[in-house]
Design a protein around this motif. Structure first.
Motif, PDB file in Angstrom:
ATOM      1  N   CYS A  43       0.837  -1.204   0.000  1.00 30.00           N
ATOM      2  CA  CYS A  43       0.000   0.000   0.000  1.00 30.00           C
ATOM      3  C   CYS A  43       0.873   1.257   0.000  1.00 30.00           C
ATOM      4  O   CYS A  43       1.680   1.460   0.892  1.00 30.00           O
ATOM      5  CB  CYS A  43      -0.928   0.021   1.205  1.00 30.00           C
ATOM      6  N   PRO A  44       0.726   2.122  -0.997  1.00 29.55           N
ATOM      7  CA  PRO A  44       1.615   3.276  -1.100  1.00 29.55           C
ATOM      8  C   PRO A  44       1.356   4.342  -0.047  1.00 29.55           C
ATOM      9  O   PRO A  44       2.204   5.194   0.176  1.00 29.55           O
ATOM     10  CB  PRO A  44       1.329   3.824  -2.504  1.00 29.55           C
ATOM     11  N   VAL A  45       0.183   4.326   0.573  1.00 27.91           N
ATOM     12  CA  VAL A  45      -0.147   5.416   1.495  1.00 27.91           C
ATOM     13  C   VAL A  45      -0.413   4.940   2.923  1.00 27.91           C
ATOM     14  O   VAL A  45      -0.951   5.694   3.736  1.00 27.91           O
ATOM     15  CB  VAL A  45      -1.373   6.214   0.990  1.00 27.91           C
ATOM     16  N   THR A  81      -3.643   0.699   4.910  1.00 28.44           N
ATOM     17  CA  THR A  81      -3.967  -0.591   5.488  1.00 28.44           C
ATOM     18  C   THR A  81      -2.763  -1.052   6.294  1.00 28.44           C
ATOM     19  O   THR A  81      -1.624  -0.851   5.878  1.00 28.44           O
ATOM     20  CB  THR A  81      -4.365  -1.597   4.385  1.00 28.44           C
ATOM     21  N   GLY A 106      -7.572   3.978  -3.343  1.00 33.71           N
ATOM     22  CA  GLY A 106      -8.224   3.130  -4.347  1.00 33.71           C
ATOM     23  C   GLY A 106      -7.343   2.683  -5.492  1.00 33.71           C
ATOM     24  O   GLY A 106      -7.812   2.540  -6.620  1.00 33.71           O
ATOM     25  N   ARG A 115      -9.633  -9.317  -0.719  1.00 23.56           N
ATOM     26  CA  ARG A 115     -10.011  -7.896  -0.726  1.00 23.56           C
ATOM     27  C   ARG A 115     -11.099  -7.611  -1.743  1.00 23.56           C
ATOM     28  O   ARG A 115     -11.173  -8.249  -2.779  1.00 23.56           O
ATOM     29  CB  ARG A 115      -8.768  -7.061  -0.996  1.00 23.56           C
ATOM     30  N   MET A 141     -11.167   0.335  -0.778  1.00 22.98           N
ATOM     31  CA  MET A 141     -11.017  -1.095  -0.572  1.00 22.98           C
ATOM     32  C   MET A 141     -11.647  -1.497   0.753  1.00 22.98           C
ATOM     33  O   MET A 141     -11.710  -0.698   1.685  1.00 22.98           O
ATOM     34  CB  MET A 141      -9.512  -1.372  -0.540  1.00 22.98           C
TER      35      MET A 141
HETATM   36  S1  SF4 Z   1      -6.377   0.268  -2.647  1.00 24.72           S
HETATM   37 FE1  SF4 Z   1      -6.263   1.483  -0.775  1.00 24.72          FE
HETATM   38  S2  SF4 Z   1      -5.604   0.052   0.820  1.00 24.72           S
HETATM   39 FE2  SF4 Z   1      -5.193  -0.907  -1.153  1.00 24.72          FE
HETATM   40  S3  SF4 Z   1      -3.076  -0.419  -1.643  1.00 24.72           S
HETATM   41 FE3  SF4 Z   1      -4.319   1.152  -2.622  1.00 24.72          FE
HETATM   42  S4  SF4 Z   1      -4.488   2.792  -1.129  1.00 24.72           S
HETATM   43 FE4  SF4 Z   1      -3.732   0.988  -0.011  1.00 24.72          FE
END
Ligand code: SF4
Ligand code: SF4
Lengths: 407, 335
Positions: free
Chosen positions: B182-184, B187, B204, B217, B248
């Motif tokens: 996850c880049p941010v 999770t 997303g 997921r 997600m």
């Molecule tokens: S969809 Fe959301 S939770 Fe999944 S990797 Fe991308 S930013 Fe992270």
């Protein structure tokens, strides 16, 4: 500073001047851009259901195009390497066209990532909480951003110097050129790692992906540049020697050969060993349990690439026409191979063995076309500006005499 | 260049300026109109989801208790407005000394899919488009090759004697690839082992969905729809509060229940008692006993995810206590 602003202003004006063919071309591109924008607006409102993606195949055309364009961007340096490493000075100006191309390709890449996001409004979360260095996607963002800046600097500097009629100072760009060369390999490798790093997807989780990535990009990218250089020579009145084209052709030939060789290695390993890893690739090439969605795509790609390779090894490759055919075959072939052929099959079957196929929707396709048209539009403008500047038809000196007419 | 030359040749500067001015303003007007037309679908956008307040909302781990309370209050208001019900929404933290694990008795599961539907009801997942966290596979006896499984089996009567049934949901891996990619950091893994998502932080990108080897997921490709009368008002921030389009979600072992000492909804509904859940750090708990005394296995062990979700068949078998120890899945995470 004032001079620089005037330079920008004149560039802006310049991009609105041309003959009827220029206007027609730009109008056509603008219309496609608007269609794409319209499709994207719909996607924003209704969500990614407007695409063909599902929980099973959760990446599609967008990421496919992104992957392909990263390769194209990296390949621009293949024009740069001969000039600076082998000292082929006569090709010097071509560097600018190559790097402008890289700039455009990266911008398109970023757009493709943006349209793929479910929540584009939260893009800045990347800045607040950047999962670096664990997530490969953050590496990719750094690599792409850095590459964009490097190339913008190099082209911008060279063009501005030409505009002012001064000799570019080597200190200000040669080091950057070398950094850009190394960086180009890295954007590519990092993008490959994005896929390779996923242990749960056997189709991607193979060491051969990264080298194949490089090889195919170094074929498709220069092929694209060969075509653009001819367009520039023909319509923009800028002299491009056949030498340059020949050099690029040699690069393309080698890269394509390596790519085909690696493909054979990959196929052999997968099919001869016949392991569990094989399902996705079997689906890709031969279909699985009555699902054949990708089969026509991949065989088209393979045939196109083989034709290109064939032409490049025959004596009539010397004819420009045949070389162009080879280039077109290769650009399309590798687009399919890297897009539909690399991204989509990894999702089929799903990790739980479910076979759900992927079919892009019209809306999704329009968004893609819109981004491509936008890229071409940008590139056209860049070329439109840089050609008269480089040939000395637009310089700083004439700015004081006439404000409106570029000569 | 030819046209420029012509321009230079045919007109003086004034002439040229006037003409290009006219042409320019016409072009600009036309362009602006076309642009507006192209963007017109945005009229239908749900603007409530794009407030300054939401834009500035902090990451879960950076919120102070008062920040959190403000956010919770905002969400309560939203839920009330949309579903006409005041939710019991809170942010429930992980308890110390607890690490959850799930064990599923394959010998007992009859494939009735009651867990699937109980989960949907408990967790307010979208009914249209349909989102389900649990997938039950009908497997031919003698194989654990998932590709042999049927997802869409539809029998008047289950279980079928020639098959066994394998429910799959998020395994709350101790080494979760979804978290890594996850880049941010939307999770992450909590101290009690649960892998959670901050739905207000996710951008997303679906990278985690590509990374998960268990297809656990689910992405909200469209605005999720839950009928008013079906909303479960017992909600937690990190679990079953209503989600939005473009983010997600996945199974979280019913945080809103389990962190307060209850059992997950899928377990409670199971008619044959195939599901066992509990604290693995407590040696007396039922899951600990099972992990110690049964033939347990995990799915796709080779990908190294260290699931907290175990499968087992029936037989007890004698083992010398001195030779075995509890399967250790530590790591706890970086909550
Ligand atoms: S969809 Fe959301 S939770 Fe999944 S990797 Fe991308 S930013 Fe992270
Ligand atoms: S099962 Fe999938 S979603 Fe759940 S923790 Fe493991 S990798 Fe993440």
């Amino acid at each position: 500073m004032k001079m620089y602003l005037r330079f920008l202003w004149r560039c802006f004006r310049l991009s609105f001047v041309g003959d009827w063919r220029y206007y027609a071309w730009m109008l056509l591109l603008s219309v496609i851009v608007l269609l794409g924008l319209n499709a994207y607006a719909k996607q924003l409102v209704y969500g990614l259901v407007t695409t063909g993606m599902t929980d099973q195949v959760s990446w599609g055309l967008y990421i496919a195009n992104f992957t392909y364009l990263v390769g194209m961007a990296a390949a621009a340096v293949m024009v740069v390497i001969p000039v600076y490493i082998y000292g082929r000075r006569e090709l010097h100006d071509l560097v600018i066209f190559g790097e402008l191309f890289a700039v455009v390709a990266i911008i398109m890449c970023l757009l493709f990532v943006q349209v793929d996001l479910g929540r584009p409004d939260r893009f800045m979360h990347m800045l607040w909480r950047f999962n670096f260095p664990v997530s490969m996607l953050t590496w990719d963002v750094i690599a792409l951003g850095g590459y964009l800046l490097l190339n913008l600097h190099i082209c911008g500097y060279l063009i501005y110097c030409a505009y002012r009629g001064v000799h570019p100072s080597r200190r200000f760009y040669i080091p950057f050129v070398f950094i850009a060369i190394a960086w180009a390999i890295s954007i590519h490798t990092v993008t490959a790692f994005l896929f390779v790093g996923l242990g749960g997807r056997p189709f991607w989780n193979a060491a051969i992906i990264a080298p194949r990535f490089l090889a195919s990009a170094f074929a498709a990218g220069p092929a694209f540049i060969i075509l653009t250089l001819q367009v520039i020579r023909r319509y923009a009145g800028y002299h491009v020697g056949d030498d340059a084209l020949k050099l690029l052709r040699n690069i393309v030939t080698i890269a394509l050969t390596v790519n085909m060789f690696l493909l054979i290695c990959e196929l052999f390993t997968e099919f001869y060993a016949d392991s569990a890893h094989i399902v996705s690739i079997k689906y890709l090439f031969f279909g699985l349990h009555g699902h054949y969605g990708l089969v026509p795509w991949i065989w088209t790609a393979t045939v196109l690439n083989s034709i290109a390779l064939f032409i490049l090894y025959l004596p009539f490759r010397r004819s420009l026409r045949f070389m162009n055919i080879a280039c077109v075959c290769m650009i399309v072939g590798i687009w399919i191979e890297k897009g539909m052929g690399l991204v989509v099959p990894a999702f089929i079957p799903s990790p739980l063995g479910e076979l759900v196929e992927y079919q892009p929707t019209l809306n999704e396709t329009l968004v893609c076309l819109g981004i491509w048209a936008f890229g071409l539009l940008l590139y056209t403008i860049f070329v439109r500006i840089s050609v008269p500047v480089l040939t000395g038809r637009v310089t700083a000196d004439d700015a004081s005499e006439s404000h409106s007419v570029p000569r | 260049m030819t046209s420029e030359d012509q321009l230079v040749a045919t007109g003086g500067r004034d002439n040229l300026t006037r003409r290009s001015f006219l042409r320019g303003s016409l072009g600009a007007a036309g362009g602006a109109a076309a642009l507006a037309a192209a963007m017109s679908p945005l009229r239908h956008m749900d603007t409530e989801d794009f407030t300054v307040e939401k834009f500035l909302q902090k990451h879960y781990k950076e919120m102070s208790p008062s920040d959190m309370e403000a956010v919770l209050e905002r969400i309560r208001g939203e839920v009330e407005k949309r579903y006409a019900i005041r939710p019991e929404l809170r942010d429930i933290k992980a308890n110390d000394g607890v690490e959850f694990a799930y064990a599923l008795h394959l010998g007992r599961c009859i494939g009735c899919r009651r867990c699937v539907h109980a989960c949907v009801a408990e967790n307010n997942t979208s009914r249209s488009p349909e989102i389900q966290y649990i997938r039950v596979l009908e497997m031919p006896k003698g194989s654990i090759d998932l590709e042999q499984g049927r997802h869409d089996y539809d029998r008047p009567k289950v279980p079928d004697p020639d098959h066994y049934y394998m429910p799959i949901q998020c395994h709350q891996c101790a080494n979760p690839p979804c978290v890594k990619v996850c880049p941010v950091e939307a999770t992450w893994q909590e101290q009690d082992g649960l892998v959670v998502i901050d739905y207000d932080w996710c951008i997303g990108c679906r990278y985690c969905e590509a990374a998960c080897p268990y297809w656990a997921r689910r992405f909200n490709f469209a605005e999720p729809q839950v009928p008013r009368e079906n909303i479960n008002p017992n909600m937690a921030y990190l679990s079953n509060r209503p989600r939005k389009q473009g983010v997600m979600e996945k199974c979280h072992f019913c945080i809103q229940r389990t962190r307060e000492g209850r059992m997950p909804a899928c377990l409670e509904v199971c008619p044959v008692g195939a599901r066992k859940f509990g604290n693995i750090l407590d040696p007396e708990s039922e899951v600990s006993q099972i992990l110690n005394n049964k033939h347990v296995f995990v799915l796709k062990e080779e990908v190294g995810t260290l699931p907290r979700f175990f499968y087992y068949f029936d037989e007890d078998y004698p083992r010398s206590e001195s030779l075995v120890s509890l399967p250790v899945i530590s790591g706890g995470g970086h909550a």
